[in-house]
Design a protein around this motif. Structure first.
Motif, mmCIF file in Angstrom:
data_model
loop_
_atom_site.group_PDB
_atom_site.id
_atom_site.type_symbol
_atom_site.label_atom_id
_atom_site.label_comp_id
_atom_site.label_asym_id
_atom_site.label_seq_id
_atom_site.Cartn_x
_atom_site.Cartn_y
_atom_site.Cartn_z
ATOM 1 N N GLN A 4 0.820 -1.214 0.000
ATOM 2 C CA GLN A 4 0.000 0.000 0.000
ATOM 3 C C GLN A 4 0.855 1.266 0.000
ATOM 4 O OE1 GLN A 4 -3.153 0.169 2.983
ATOM 5 N NE2 GLN A 4 -2.771 -2.002 3.435
ATOM 6 N N LEU A 5 2.139 1.122 0.342
ATOM 7 C CA LEU A 5 3.004 2.281 0.504
ATOM 8 C C LEU A 5 4.043 2.428 -0.611
ATOM 9 C CD1 LEU A 5 3.636 2.054 4.353
ATOM 10 C CD2 LEU A 5 1.945 3.423 3.156
ATOM 11 N N HIS A 6 3.811 1.814 -1.776
ATOM 12 C CA HIS A 6 4.753 1.967 -2.881
ATOM 13 C C HIS A 6 4.687 3.386 -3.418
ATOM 14 C CE1 HIS A 6 4.954 -2.512 -3.260
ATOM 15 N NE2 HIS A 6 6.222 -2.128 -3.284
ATOM 16 N N LEU A 7 5.881 3.915 -3.703
ATOM 17 C CA LEU A 7 5.994 5.279 -4.205
ATOM 18 C C LEU A 7 6.728 5.271 -5.542
ATOM 19 C CD1 LEU A 7 7.276 7.129 -0.999
ATOM 20 C CD2 LEU A 7 4.953 7.087 -1.861
ATOM 21 N N LEU A 15 9.948 13.192 -0.629
ATOM 22 C CA LEU A 15 9.950 12.873 0.804
ATOM 23 C C LEU A 15 11.366 12.672 1.366
ATOM 24 C CD1 LEU A 15 6.976 10.348 0.932
ATOM 25 C CD2 LEU A 15 6.964 12.759 1.554
ATOM 26 N N ALA A 16 12.357 12.620 0.496
ATOM 27 C CA ALA A 16 13.723 12.314 0.924
ATOM 28 C C ALA A 16 14.274 13.376 1.879
ATOM 29 C CB ALA A 16 14.632 12.181 -0.287
ATOM 30 N N GLU A 17 13.925 14.641 1.659
ATOM 31 C CA GLU A 17 14.459 15.697 2.524
ATOM 32 C C GLU A 17 13.945 15.551 3.958
ATOM 33 O OE1 GLU A 17 14.324 20.503 2.897
ATOM 34 O OE2 GLU A 17 14.308 19.644 0.888
ATOM 35 N N VAL A 18 12.643 15.268 4.108
ATOM 36 C CA VAL A 18 12.082 15.107 5.448
ATOM 37 C C VAL A 18 12.637 13.834 6.096
ATOM 38 C CG1 VAL A 18 9.951 14.930 6.784
ATOM 39 C CG2 VAL A 18 10.000 16.311 4.722
ATOM 40 N N ALA A 19 12.794 12.758 5.323
ATOM 41 C CA ALA A 19 13.363 11.522 5.860
ATOM 42 C C ALA A 19 14.820 11.741 6.266
ATOM 43 C CB ALA A 19 13.255 10.403 4.830
ATOM 44 N N GLY A 20 15.540 12.566 5.502
ATOM 45 C CA GLY A 20 16.926 12.877 5.849
ATOM 46 C C GLY A 20 17.017 13.604 7.183
ATOM 47 N N GLU A 21 16.017 14.434 7.499
ATOM 48 C CA GLU A 21 16.008 15.132 8.795
ATOM 49 C C GLU A 21 15.904 14.133 9.932
ATOM 50 O OE1 GLU A 21 16.371 18.064 11.487
ATOM 51 O OE2 GLU A 21 16.695 18.234 9.334
ATOM 52 N N LEU A 32 13.330 4.334 11.353
ATOM 53 C CA LEU A 32 12.512 5.156 10.463
ATOM 54 C C LEU A 32 11.506 4.290 9.712
ATOM 55 C CD1 LEU A 32 11.786 7.773 9.007
ATOM 56 C CD2 LEU A 32 13.723 7.374 7.473
ATOM 57 N N ARG A 33 11.961 3.174 9.194
ATOM 58 C CA ARG A 33 11.071 2.256 8.482
ATOM 59 C C ARG A 33 9.956 1.770 9.408
ATOM 60 N NH1 ARG A 33 14.550 -1.464 7.443
ATOM 61 N NH2 ARG A 33 15.459 -0.315 5.730
ATOM 62 N N GLY A 50 0.864 10.936 0.607
ATOM 63 C CA GLY A 50 0.233 11.780 1.625
ATOM 64 C C GLY A 50 0.358 11.165 3.016
ATOM 65 N N PHE A 51 0.126 9.846 3.070
ATOM 66 C CA PHE A 51 0.212 9.152 4.357
ATOM 67 C C PHE A 51 1.633 9.211 4.903
ATOM 68 C CE2 PHE A 51 1.133 5.256 6.756
ATOM 69 C CZ PHE A 51 0.189 5.360 7.766
ATOM 70 N N LEU A 52 2.633 8.922 4.057
ATOM 71 C CA LEU A 52 4.033 8.923 4.512
ATOM 72 C C LEU A 52 4.501 10.340 4.863
ATOM 73 C CD1 LEU A 52 5.565 6.289 2.093
ATOM 74 C CD2 LEU A 52 5.060 6.027 4.517
ATOM 75 N N ARG A 53 4.098 11.360 4.066
ATOM 76 C CA ARG A 53 4.470 12.745 4.387
ATOM 77 C C ARG A 53 3.905 13.135 5.755
ATOM 78 N NH1 ARG A 53 2.935 15.364 0.031
ATOM 79 N NH2 ARG A 53 5.010 15.435 -0.834
ATOM 80 N N HIS A 54 2.634 12.770 5.984
ATOM 81 C CA HIS A 54 1.999 13.078 7.269
ATOM 82 C C HIS A 54 2.774 12.426 8.420
ATOM 83 C CE1 HIS A 54 -1.157 13.942 10.158
ATOM 84 N NE2 HIS A 54 -1.086 12.675 10.548
ATOM 85 N N ARG A 55 3.122 11.153 8.264
ATOM 86 C CA ARG A 55 3.869 10.460 9.327
ATOM 87 C C ARG A 55 5.252 11.067 9.527
ATOM 88 N NH1 ARG A 55 2.639 4.384 10.643
ATOM 89 N NH2 ARG A 55 0.499 4.724 11.319
ATOM 90 N N LEU A 56 5.932 11.394 8.429
ATOM 91 C CA LEU A 56 7.276 11.966 8.540
ATOM 92 C C LEU A 56 7.249 13.312 9.257
ATOM 93 C CD1 LEU A 56 8.745 11.124 5.024
ATOM 94 C CD2 LEU A 56 9.598 10.289 7.216
ATOM 95 N N VAL A 57 6.233 14.105 9.014
ATOM 96 C CA VAL A 57 6.161 15.437 9.624
ATOM 97 C C VAL A 57 5.647 15.346 11.057
ATOM 98 C CG1 VAL A 57 4.993 17.671 9.496
ATOM 99 C CG2 VAL A 57 5.921 16.633 7.426
#
Length: 165
Positions: A4-7, A15-21, A32-33, A50-57
């Motif tokens: 469900q989370l394939h990008l 999303l790489a910049e937020v994940a890098g933070e 992180l995973r 959208g789901f992953l961005r929300h979780r990352l933030v």
């Protein structure tokens, strides 16, 4: 990873910049995973990006405090010649002392032995009853008009006690 989370590549790069933070804040890739894919909604995910961005933030950990700079050890003091008795020797003082530990202990022992000898040679102080009697006698003498007040009577009493009469 959950299907469900394939990008796509473009979404992943977004999303790489937020994940890098997260990584900069000390989170490992496995942690992180786990934070991203654990406890997925029962209904499923409608928009993976959208789901992953929300979780990352929303789950972004607090910034890690910068490590304190290492504290330099205090400078090593220079050797000082001990001023004690005996052979000349040196030691490293902690403060401004001029005697090494063993010489300082010996000097203290000698000092207190001399003080003990002085105390043994001094006469015992008068018991409190005798002191009160001397003061009372002085007050009675003053009432009679005598000029010998309590200090003179007390001094005479102390002198008599010292001489043993």
């Amino acid at each position: 990873m959950n299907p469900q989370l394939h990008l796509g590549v473009r979404e992943a790069r977004g999303l790489a910049e937020v994940a890098g933070e997260w990584i900069r804040r000390g989170v490992s890739a496995a942690e992180l995973r786990r934070a991203l894919i654990s406890e997925l909604p029962r209904d499923g995910v409608r928009s993976a990006v959208g789901f992953l961005r929300h979780r990352l933030v929303q789950k972004l950990p607090a910034p890690v405090a910068a490590p304190a700079p290492p504290v330099a050890p205090p400078p090593v003091r220079q050797f000082v010649v001990c001023e004690g008795e005996g052979e000349e020797h040196v030691f490293r003082p902690v403060g401004d002392e001029t005697l090494c530990g063993p010489c300082a202990r010996e000097a203290n022992r000698v000092y207190w032995a001399a003080r003990r000898a002085e105390m043994e040679n001094e006469p015992d102080p008068l018991p409190w009853r005798e002191r009160i009697a001397a003061i009372t006698e002085g007050e009675q003498g003053r009432e009679r008009g005598a000029d010998a007040g309590p200090p003179a009577v007390l001094a005479a009493t102390l002198r008599d006690a010292a001489t043993g009469s």
